[in-house]
Scaffold this motif. Structure first.
Motif, PDB file in Angstrom:
ATOM      1  N   SER A  94    -128.995  -7.356   3.741  1.00  0.00           N
ATOM      2  CA  SER A  94    -130.128  -6.517   3.334  1.00  0.00           C
ATOM      3  C   SER A  94    -130.744  -5.806   4.537  1.00  0.00           C
ATOM      4  O   SER A  94    -131.040  -4.607   4.474  1.00  0.00           O
ATOM      5  N   PHE A  95    -130.920  -6.520   5.642  1.00  0.00           N
ATOM      6  CA  PHE A  95    -131.478  -5.879   6.830  1.00  0.00           C
ATOM      7  C   PHE A  95    -130.527  -4.826   7.400  1.00  0.00           C
ATOM      8  O   PHE A  95    -130.966  -3.757   7.829  1.00  0.00           O
ATOM      9  N   LEU A  96    -129.228  -5.100   7.376  1.00  0.00           N
ATOM     10  CA  LEU A  96    -128.269  -4.103   7.862  1.00  0.00           C
ATOM     11  C   LEU A  96    -128.215  -2.878   6.951  1.00  0.00           C
ATOM     12  O   LEU A  96    -128.092  -1.751   7.438  1.00  0.00           O
ATOM     13  N   LEU A  97    -128.293  -3.095   5.654  1.00  0.00           N
ATOM     14  CA  LEU A  97    -128.312  -1.950   4.736  1.00  0.00           C
ATOM     15  C   LEU A  97    -129.565  -1.098   4.930  1.00  0.00           C
ATOM     16  O   LEU A  97    -129.515   0.127   4.858  1.00  0.00           O
ATOM     17  N   LEU A  98    -130.686  -1.754   5.194  1.00  0.00           N
ATOM     18  CA  LEU A  98    -131.923  -0.997   5.418  1.00  0.00           C
ATOM     19  C   LEU A  98    -131.878  -0.194   6.702  1.00  0.00           C
ATOM     20  O   LEU A  98    -132.411   0.912   6.775  1.00  0.00           O
ATOM     21  N   THR A  99    -131.250  -0.740   7.731  1.00  0.00           N
ATOM     22  CA  THR A  99    -131.270  -0.072   9.028  1.00  0.00           C
ATOM     23  C   THR A  99    -130.100   0.877   9.255  1.00  0.00           C
ATOM     24  O   THR A  99    -130.258   1.897   9.916  1.00  0.00           O
ATOM     25  N   LEU A 100    -128.927   0.571   8.731  1.00  0.00           N
ATOM     26  CA  LEU A 100    -127.740   1.371   9.028  1.00  0.00           C
ATOM     27  C   LEU A 100    -127.392   2.410   7.965  1.00  0.00           C
ATOM     28  O   LEU A 100    -126.761   3.411   8.286  1.00  0.00           O
ATOM     29  N   SER A 101    -127.751   2.174   6.738  1.00  0.00           N
ATOM     30  CA  SER A 101    -127.310   3.050   5.659  1.00  0.00           C
ATOM     31  C   SER A 101    -128.261   4.218   5.473  1.00  0.00           C
ATOM     32  O   SER A 101    -129.480   4.089   5.601  1.00  0.00           O
ATOM     33  N   ASP A 102    -127.658   5.346   5.152  1.00  0.00           N
ATOM     34  CA  ASP A 102    -128.448   6.532   4.829  1.00  0.00           C
ATOM     35  C   ASP A 102    -128.557   6.757   3.326  1.00  0.00           C
ATOM     36  O   ASP A 102    -129.288   7.626   2.888  1.00  0.00           O
ATOM     37  N   GLU A 103    -127.816   5.971   2.559  1.00  0.00           N
ATOM     38  CA  GLU A 103    -127.828   6.130   1.104  1.00  0.00           C
ATOM     39  C   GLU A 103    -129.057   5.461   0.507  1.00  0.00           C
ATOM     40  O   GLU A 103    -129.392   4.328   0.841  1.00  0.00           O
ATOM     41  N   ILE A 104    -129.688   6.162  -0.393  1.00  0.00           N
ATOM     42  CA  ILE A 104    -130.899   5.650  -1.026  1.00  0.00           C
ATOM     43  C   ILE A 104    -130.595   4.470  -1.938  1.00  0.00           C
ATOM     44  O   ILE A 104    -131.387   3.530  -2.032  1.00  0.00           O
ATOM     45  N   ASP A 105    -129.423   4.469  -2.592  1.00  0.00           N
ATOM     46  CA  ASP A 105    -129.070   3.360  -3.484  1.00  0.00           C
ATOM     47  C   ASP A 105    -128.849   2.063  -2.703  1.00  0.00           C
ATOM     48  O   ASP A 105    -129.221   0.992  -3.164  1.00  0.00           O
ATOM     49  N   ALA A 106    -128.257   2.158  -1.534  1.00  0.00           N
ATOM     50  CA  ALA A 106    -128.055   0.969  -0.700  1.00  0.00           C
ATOM     51  C   ALA A 106    -129.394   0.416  -0.230  1.00  0.00           C
ATOM     52  O   ALA A 106    -129.600  -0.807  -0.199  1.00  0.00           O
ATOM     53  N   LYS A 107    -130.310   1.294   0.109  1.00  0.00           N
ATOM     54  CA  LYS A 107    -131.631   0.836   0.536  1.00  0.00           C
ATOM     55  C   LYS A 107    -132.404   0.206  -0.625  1.00  0.00           C
ATOM     56  O   LYS A 107    -133.113  -0.776  -0.443  1.00  0.00           O
TER      57      LYS A 107
END
Length: 145
Positions: A94-107
């Protein structure tokens, strides 16, 4: 035959009376959560393969997918260790998805996972583990008084 397999896999001990032992319930909840999370990561992996996304997210997603599949295999014998590893995997992903991803669905998935973490922890562990694990949230409040 497939329905019987699914019932035996997800409902560890369905013949036991409710309230007698919480271990079969915790193991069933763990297996359901692991399978659901694996399906979500597999769909995300397929989406990452067919879209032009960053290779970092594809690699990170692949690693977590392999970890989740391994945790499904471990859940049959080592329920508590698998629950701890699943919780740690959920937090880090979850922390990696919040920090690395640019996709809104992943966040969105990462935020929902972090918000549901107390409920997941309560399902998989005892109440003492839940209160001990989240007791650190009250330290800033206690230090200000």
């Amino acid at each position: 035959m497939f329905i019987t397999f699914l019932k035996n896999y997800f409902l560890v001990d369905s013949n036991q009376p409710i309230g007698q032992n919480h271990k079969p319930f915790q193991q069933s909840a763990l297996r359901i959560l692991l399978t659901l999370t694996t399906i979500i990561f597999a769909i995300s992996e397929l989406h990452s393969i067919f879209s032009s996304e960053e290779e970092v997210m594809l690699g990170t997603n692949s690693v977590y997918l392999v970890i989740l599949i391994g945790l499904i295999g471990l859940s049959t014998k080592y329920t508590q260790a698998t629950a701890v590893l699943f919780t740690a995997t959920l937090i880090t992903s979850s922390f990696l998805l919040l920090t690395l991803s640019d996709e809104i669905d992943a966040k969105k998935y990462a935020i929902i996972s972090l918000y549901s973490l107390p409920l997941i922890t309560r399902l998989l562990f005892s109440f003492r583990a839940l209160s001990g694990g989240y007791g650190h949230q009250y330290l800033p409040i206690l230090s200000n008084s």
